[in-house]
Design an enzyme around this catalytic site. Structure first.
Site, PDB file in Angstrom:
ATOM      1  N   GLY A   1       0.839  -1.195   0.000  1.00 12.70           N
ATOM      2  CA  GLY A   1       0.000   0.000   0.000  1.00 12.70           C
ATOM      3  C   GLY A   1       0.871   1.240   0.000  1.00 12.70           C
TER       4      GLY A   1
ATOM      5  CD  GLN B   1       3.479   5.699   2.959  1.00 12.20           C
ATOM      6  OE1 GLN B   1       2.519   5.205   2.381  1.00 12.20           O
ATOM      7  NE2 GLN B   1       4.452   4.950   3.466  1.00 12.20           N
TER       8      GLN B   1
ATOM      9  CB  CYS C   1       5.450   1.967   7.673  1.00  5.40           C
ATOM     10  SG  CYS C   1       4.949   3.482   6.832  1.00  5.40           S
ATOM     11  CG  LEU C   2       6.770   1.024   1.602  1.00  5.44           C
ATOM     12  CD1 LEU C   2       6.037   1.391   0.315  1.00  5.44           C
ATOM     13  CD2 LEU C   2       7.922   0.071   1.312  1.00  5.44           C
TER      14      LEU C   2
ATOM     15  CG  HIS D   1      -0.397   1.118   7.464  1.00  2.00           C
ATOM     16  ND1 HIS D   1       0.582   0.635   8.314  1.00  2.00           N
ATOM     17  CD2 HIS D   1       0.266   1.906   6.558  1.00  2.00           C
ATOM     18  CE1 HIS D   1       1.768   1.118   7.943  1.00  2.00           C
ATOM     19  NE2 HIS D   1       1.598   1.887   6.883  1.00  2.00           N
ATOM     20  CD  GLU D   2      -1.182   2.385   2.964  1.00  2.00           C
ATOM     21  OE1 GLU D   2      -0.638   3.506   3.030  1.00  2.00           O
ATOM     22  OE2 GLU D   2      -0.528   1.329   3.017  1.00  2.00           O
TER      23      GLU D   2
ATOM     24  CG  HIS E   1       0.614   6.656   5.893  1.00  2.00           C
ATOM     25  ND1 HIS E   1       1.771   7.061   6.515  1.00  2.00           N
ATOM     26  CD2 HIS E   1       0.802   5.346   5.586  1.00  2.00           C
ATOM     27  CE1 HIS E   1       2.618   6.033   6.584  1.00  2.00           C
ATOM     28  NE2 HIS E   1       2.051   4.970   6.040  1.00  2.00           N
TER      29      HIS E   1
HETATM   30  O1  GNR Z   1       4.168  -2.639   2.477  1.00  2.00           O
HETATM   31  C1  GNR Z   1       3.555  -2.518   3.533  1.00  2.00           C
HETATM   32  N1  GNR Z   1       3.280  -3.608   4.283  1.00  2.00           N
HETATM   33  C2  GNR Z   1       2.444  -3.597   5.382  1.00  2.00           C
HETATM   34  C3  GNR Z   1       2.455  -4.696   6.214  1.00  2.00           C
HETATM   35  C4  GNR Z   1       1.618  -4.759   7.308  1.00  2.00           C
HETATM   36  C5  GNR Z   1       0.750  -3.713   7.553  1.00  2.00           C
HETATM   37  C6  GNR Z   1       0.740  -2.597   6.749  1.00  2.00           C
HETATM   38  C7  GNR Z   1       1.571  -2.546   5.652  1.00  2.00           C
HETATM   39  S1  GNR Z   1       1.537  -1.157   4.599  1.00  2.00           S
HETATM   40  C8  GNR Z   1       3.166  -1.169   3.993  1.00  2.00           C
HETATM   41  C9  GNR Z   1       3.336  -0.107   2.941  1.00  2.00           C
HETATM   42  C10 GNR Z   1       3.160   1.249   3.579  1.00  2.00           C
HETATM   43  O2  GNR Z   1       3.955   1.755   4.322  1.00  2.00           O
HETATM   44  N2  GNR Z   1       2.044   1.853   3.364  1.00  2.00           N
HETATM   45  O3  GNR Z   1       1.780   3.034   3.950  1.00  2.00           O
HETATM   46 NI    NI Z   2       2.932   3.058   5.760  1.00  2.00          NI
END
Ligand code: GNR
Ligand code: NI
Length: 165
Positions: A45, A50, A90-91, A132-133, A136
């Site tokens: 995601g 980001q 998270c990236l 999660h997104e 952000h």
């Molecule tokens: O790549 C991602 N893997 C992930 C794994 C577990 C819970 C959430 C994520 S999202 C993350 C990519 C990212 O940072 N998205 O904002």
């Molecule tokens: Ni993230």
């Protein structure tokens, strides 16, 4: 075009995104670039926040074969229930993984990449990823859900790391 991903503790990650007013050509190009950036990373995601665009846009693909792209513009959670604990990463917070509790079932209304309204029901990994997104877009990171002690340790480590770069 692959976009640069902001890294924690960059303060720009704390920006609250604005509603997309119209899904025009610029937004469509940004969505394409976000998919390219997410697949290249690779991640499941990516939120516009980001890549330093502060509009309510998310791209997701939780499929094994990376062939189920999902774009959510102006997403709203309209129902949620249950609880799931899932190990998140998270990236924007590289090489850091911790368990976070979130709703296990959600119903979301959003616009797709063509500007058409739709609803989606999600559970487990997809539900975790959408939440999660959406965090952000509010300037919230998964690490904000951890204990103050874990946050303090991570912040020290990340600040040291960013000085080296
Ligand atoms: O790549 C991602 N893997 C992930 C794994 C577990 C819970 C959430 C994520 S999202 C993350 C990519 C990212 O940072 N998205 O904002
Ligand atoms: Ni993230």
């Amino acid at each position: 075009m692959i976009l640069d991903i902001l890294k924690y503790p960059n303060k720009k990650l704390r920006t609250v995104a604005k509603e997309v007013e119209a899904v025009n050509g610029d937004i469509k190009q940004l969505v394409k670039d976000m998919f390219e950036t997410m697949y290249a990373a690779p991640g499941i995601g990516l939120a516009a926040t980001q890549v330093n665009f502060h509009q309510r846009i998310i791209v997701i693909d939780v499929s094994d074969d990376c062939d189920q792209p999902l774009c959510l513009i102006n997403p709203e959670i309209i129902e949620k229930s249950g609880e799931i604990e899932y190990e998140e990463g998270c990236l924007s917070v590289p090489n850091y993984y911790e368990n976070v509790k979130r709703a296990n079932e959600i119903k979301v209304r959003a616009l797709n990449e063509k500007g058409v309204s739709f609803e989606i029901e999600a559970n487990e990994m997809l539900a975790v990823c959408i939440q999660h997104e959406m965090d952000h877009l509010m300037g919230i990171l998964f690490v904000d859900h951890l204990s103050k002690l874990k946050q303090k340790r991570l912040k020290k480590k990340a600040e040291k790391q960013s000085q080296k770069l």
